[in-house]
Design a protein around this motif. Structure first.
Motif, PDB file in Angstrom:
ATOM      1  N   MET A 131       0.833  -1.162   0.000  1.00  0.00           N
ATOM      2  CA  MET A 131       0.000   0.000   0.000  1.00  0.00           C
ATOM      3  C   MET A 131       0.883   1.232   0.000  1.00  0.00           C
ATOM      4  O   MET A 131       1.959   1.222   0.574  1.00  0.00           O
ATOM      5  CB  MET A 131      -0.853   0.022   1.258  1.00  0.00           C
ATOM      6  CG  MET A 131      -1.956  -0.969   1.261  1.00  0.00           C
ATOM      7  SD  MET A 131      -2.887  -0.812   2.776  1.00  0.00           S
ATOM      8  CE  MET A 131      -3.106  -2.526   3.119  1.00  0.00           C
ATOM      9  N   GLY A 132       0.386   2.267  -0.636  1.00  0.00           N
ATOM     10  CA  GLY A 132       1.129   3.508  -0.690  1.00  0.00           C
ATOM     11  C   GLY A 132       0.224   4.696  -0.451  1.00  0.00           C
ATOM     12  O   GLY A 132      -0.996   4.565  -0.453  1.00  0.00           O
ATOM     13  N   ILE A 133       0.824   5.840  -0.234  1.00  0.00           N
ATOM     14  CA  ILE A 133       0.074   7.075  -0.025  1.00  0.00           C
ATOM     15  C   ILE A 133       0.379   8.015  -1.180  1.00  0.00           C
ATOM     16  O   ILE A 133       1.543   8.309  -1.467  1.00  0.00           O
ATOM     17  CB  ILE A 133       0.427   7.732   1.323  1.00  0.00           C
ATOM     18  CG1 ILE A 133       0.036   6.808   2.469  1.00  0.00           C
ATOM     19  CG2 ILE A 133      -0.266   9.089   1.455  1.00  0.00           C
ATOM     20  CD1 ILE A 133       0.367   7.350   3.839  1.00  0.00           C
ATOM     21  N   TYR A 134      -0.708   8.454  -1.828  1.00  0.00           N
ATOM     22  CA  TYR A 134      -0.606   9.366  -2.952  1.00  0.00           C
ATOM     23  C   TYR A 134      -1.468  10.590  -2.681  1.00  0.00           C
ATOM     24  O   TYR A 134      -2.394  10.540  -1.879  1.00  0.00           O
ATOM     25  CB  TYR A 134      -1.066   8.678  -4.245  1.00  0.00           C
ATOM     26  CG  TYR A 134      -0.093   7.627  -4.708  1.00  0.00           C
ATOM     27  CD1 TYR A 134       0.747   7.879  -5.784  1.00  0.00           C
ATOM     28  CD2 TYR A 134       0.007   6.406  -4.071  1.00  0.00           C
ATOM     29  CE1 TYR A 134       1.657   6.930  -6.209  1.00  0.00           C
ATOM     30  CE2 TYR A 134       0.921   5.447  -4.482  1.00  0.00           C
ATOM     31  CZ  TYR A 134       1.744   5.711  -5.546  1.00  0.00           C
ATOM     32  OH  TYR A 134       2.651   4.781  -5.955  1.00  0.00           O
ATOM     33  N   GLU A 135      -1.176  11.678  -3.369  1.00  0.00           N
ATOM     34  CA  GLU A 135      -1.949  12.904  -3.194  1.00  0.00           C
ATOM     35  C   GLU A 135      -2.101  13.592  -4.538  1.00  0.00           C
ATOM     36  O   GLU A 135      -1.334  13.334  -5.465  1.00  0.00           O
ATOM     37  CB  GLU A 135      -1.265  13.834  -2.186  1.00  0.00           C
ATOM     38  CG  GLU A 135       0.140  14.268  -2.592  1.00  0.00           C
ATOM     39  CD  GLU A 135       0.879  15.016  -1.504  1.00  0.00           C
ATOM     40  OE1 GLU A 135       0.340  15.197  -0.420  1.00  0.00           O
ATOM     41  OE2 GLU A 135       2.021  15.428  -1.771  1.00  0.00           O
ATOM     42  N   GLY A 136      -3.118  14.438  -4.613  1.00  0.00           N
ATOM     43  CA  GLY A 136      -3.338  15.190  -5.836  1.00  0.00           C
ATOM     44  C   GLY A 136      -4.652  15.927  -5.786  1.00  0.00           C
ATOM     45  O   GLY A 136      -5.457  15.725  -4.875  1.00  0.00           O
ATOM     46  N   PRO A 137      -4.908  16.764  -6.778  1.00  0.00           N
ATOM     47  CA  PRO A 137      -6.126  17.575  -6.785  1.00  0.00           C
ATOM     48  C   PRO A 137      -7.390  16.778  -7.080  1.00  0.00           C
ATOM     49  O   PRO A 137      -8.491  17.219  -6.784  1.00  0.00           O
ATOM     50  CB  PRO A 137      -5.858  18.602  -7.885  1.00  0.00           C
ATOM     51  CG  PRO A 137      -4.890  17.921  -8.797  1.00  0.00           C
ATOM     52  CD  PRO A 137      -4.040  17.056  -7.901  1.00  0.00           C
ATOM     53  N   ASP A 138      -7.235  15.578  -7.676  1.00  0.00           N
ATOM     54  CA  ASP A 138      -8.388  14.736  -7.984  1.00  0.00           C
ATOM     55  C   ASP A 138      -7.903  13.284  -8.104  1.00  0.00           C
ATOM     56  O   ASP A 138      -6.700  13.034  -8.155  1.00  0.00           O
ATOM     57  CB  ASP A 138      -9.086  15.216  -9.268  1.00  0.00           C
ATOM     58  CG  ASP A 138      -8.141  15.233 -10.450  1.00  0.00           C
ATOM     59  OD1 ASP A 138      -7.673  14.148 -10.861  1.00  0.00           O
ATOM     60  OD2 ASP A 138      -7.854  16.321 -10.969  1.00  0.00           O
ATOM     61  N   PRO A 139      -8.808  12.321  -8.159  1.00  0.00           N
ATOM     62  CA  PRO A 139      -8.401  10.908  -8.202  1.00  0.00           C
ATOM     63  C   PRO A 139      -7.646  10.497  -9.460  1.00  0.00           C
ATOM     64  O   PRO A 139      -7.001   9.458  -9.476  1.00  0.00           O
ATOM     65  CB  PRO A 139      -9.739  10.153  -8.118  1.00  0.00           C
ATOM     66  CG  PRO A 139     -10.692  11.113  -7.519  1.00  0.00           C
ATOM     67  CD  PRO A 139     -10.257  12.471  -7.982  1.00  0.00           C
ATOM     68  N   ILE A 140      -7.689  11.302 -10.505  1.00  0.00           N
ATOM     69  CA  ILE A 140      -7.001  10.977 -11.756  1.00  0.00           C
ATOM     70  C   ILE A 140      -5.569  11.497 -11.762  1.00  0.00           C
ATOM     71  O   ILE A 140      -4.694  10.932 -12.396  1.00  0.00           O
ATOM     72  CB  ILE A 140      -7.774  11.560 -12.969  1.00  0.00           C
ATOM     73  CG1 ILE A 140      -9.221  11.079 -12.966  1.00  0.00           C
ATOM     74  CG2 ILE A 140      -7.098  11.232 -14.285  1.00  0.00           C
ATOM     75  CD1 ILE A 140      -9.384   9.573 -13.057  1.00  0.00           C
ATOM     76  N   THR A 141      -5.303  12.576 -11.040  1.00  0.00           N
ATOM     77  CA  THR A 141      -4.001  13.236 -11.054  1.00  0.00           C
ATOM     78  C   THR A 141      -3.310  13.020  -9.713  1.00  0.00           C
ATOM     79  O   THR A 141      -3.222  13.919  -8.897  1.00  0.00           O
ATOM     80  CB  THR A 141      -4.183  14.747 -11.318  1.00  0.00           C
ATOM     81  OG1 THR A 141      -5.087  14.930 -12.389  1.00  0.00           O
ATOM     82  CG2 THR A 141      -2.863  15.410 -11.666  1.00  0.00           C
ATOM     83  N   LEU A 142      -2.815  11.814  -9.482  1.00  0.00           N
ATOM     84  CA  LEU A 142      -2.166  11.480  -8.214  1.00  0.00           C
ATOM     85  C   LEU A 142      -0.675  11.274  -8.407  1.00  0.00           C
ATOM     86  O   LEU A 142      -0.238  10.779  -9.449  1.00  0.00           O
ATOM     87  CB  LEU A 142      -2.775  10.212  -7.616  1.00  0.00           C
ATOM     88  CG  LEU A 142      -4.244  10.285  -7.241  1.00  0.00           C
ATOM     89  CD1 LEU A 142      -4.730   8.924  -6.773  1.00  0.00           C
ATOM     90  CD2 LEU A 142      -4.471  11.337  -6.178  1.00  0.00           C
ATOM     91  N   VAL A 143       0.080  11.646  -7.389  1.00  0.00           N
ATOM     92  CA  VAL A 143       1.527  11.410  -7.348  1.00  0.00           C
ATOM     93  C   VAL A 143       1.872  10.922  -5.944  1.00  0.00           C
ATOM     94  O   VAL A 143       1.128  11.158  -4.994  1.00  0.00           O
ATOM     95  CB  VAL A 143       2.325  12.700  -7.678  1.00  0.00           C
ATOM     96  CG1 VAL A 143       2.050  13.150  -9.097  1.00  0.00           C
ATOM     97  CG2 VAL A 143       2.012  13.804  -6.705  1.00  0.00           C
ATOM     98  N   PRO A 144       2.995  10.217  -5.787  1.00  0.00           N
ATOM     99  CA  PRO A 144       3.387   9.806  -4.429  1.00  0.00           C
ATOM    100  C   PRO A 144       3.452  11.021  -3.495  1.00  0.00           C
ATOM    101  O   PRO A 144       3.935  12.080  -3.870  1.00  0.00           O
ATOM    102  CB  PRO A 144       4.765   9.190  -4.633  1.00  0.00           C
ATOM    103  CG  PRO A 144       4.759   8.719  -6.058  1.00  0.00           C
ATOM    104  CD  PRO A 144       3.935   9.747  -6.793  1.00  0.00           C
ATOM    105  N   ALA A 145       2.926  10.861  -2.295  1.00  0.00           N
ATOM    106  CA  ALA A 145       2.903  11.952  -1.310  1.00  0.00           C
ATOM    107  C   ALA A 145       4.329  12.364  -0.958  1.00  0.00           C
ATOM    108  O   ALA A 145       5.218  11.519  -0.829  1.00  0.00           O
ATOM    109  CB  ALA A 145       2.149  11.520  -0.066  1.00  0.00           C
ATOM    110  N   SER A 146       4.532  13.666  -0.799  1.00  0.00           N
ATOM    111  CA  SER A 146       5.856  14.167  -0.454  1.00  0.00           C
ATOM    112  C   SER A 146       6.236  13.707   0.950  1.00  0.00           C
ATOM    113  O   SER A 146       5.395  13.649   1.854  1.00  0.00           O
ATOM    114  CB  SER A 146       5.888  15.694  -0.549  1.00  0.00           C
ATOM    115  OG  SER A 146       4.947  16.255   0.337  1.00  0.00           O
ATOM    116  N   GLY A 147       7.489  13.342   1.111  1.00  0.00           N
ATOM    117  CA  GLY A 147       7.987  12.912   2.411  1.00  0.00           C
ATOM    118  C   GLY A 147       7.638  11.472   2.769  1.00  0.00           C
ATOM    119  O   GLY A 147       7.921  11.024   3.867  1.00  0.00           O
ATOM    120  N   ILE A 148       7.020  10.746   1.854  1.00  0.00           N
ATOM    121  CA  ILE A 148       6.598   9.359   2.101  1.00  0.00           C
ATOM    122  C   ILE A 148       7.421   8.421   1.226  1.00  0.00           C
ATOM    123  O   ILE A 148       7.642   8.695   0.048  1.00  0.00           O
ATOM    124  CB  ILE A 148       5.098   9.173   1.769  1.00  0.00           C
ATOM    125  CG1 ILE A 148       4.227  10.060   2.628  1.00  0.00           C
ATOM    126  CG2 ILE A 148       4.685   7.712   1.875  1.00  0.00           C
ATOM    127  CD1 ILE A 148       4.210   9.718   4.086  1.00  0.00           C
TER     128      ILE A 148
END
Length: 69
Positions: free
Chosen positions: A1-18
């Motif tokens: 499992m990983g943690i991703y972030e972004g403005p919407d579910p289509i535009t995700l990148v790995p979370a910073s600092g993770i």
């Protein structure tokens, strides 16, 4: 499992600092586990709680939880 972030579910990148992955079947110590899936994270009283499905080597699944400050 990983943690991703972004403005919407289509535009995700790995979370910073993770460093992903944050949890694998090898990290689970209370059962011999084939895989982990379907994570859900929440914060309660200042602690992070990660709920996830665990499939053990006998092909039985259950909901498991880990927590972190």
């Amino acid at each position: 499992m990983g943690i991703y972030e972004g403005p919407d579910p289509i535009t995700l990148v790995p979370a910073s600092g993770i460093t992903n992955p944050i949890l694998t079947a090898h990290d689970v110590t209370e059962a011999k586990t084939r895989f982990v899936a379907d994570p859900f994270m929440t914060i309660h009283e200042g602690r992070y709680h990660l709920f996830f499905e665990l499939l053990n080597i006998n092909m039985t699944s259950r909901i498991n939880r880990t927590r972190h400050k």
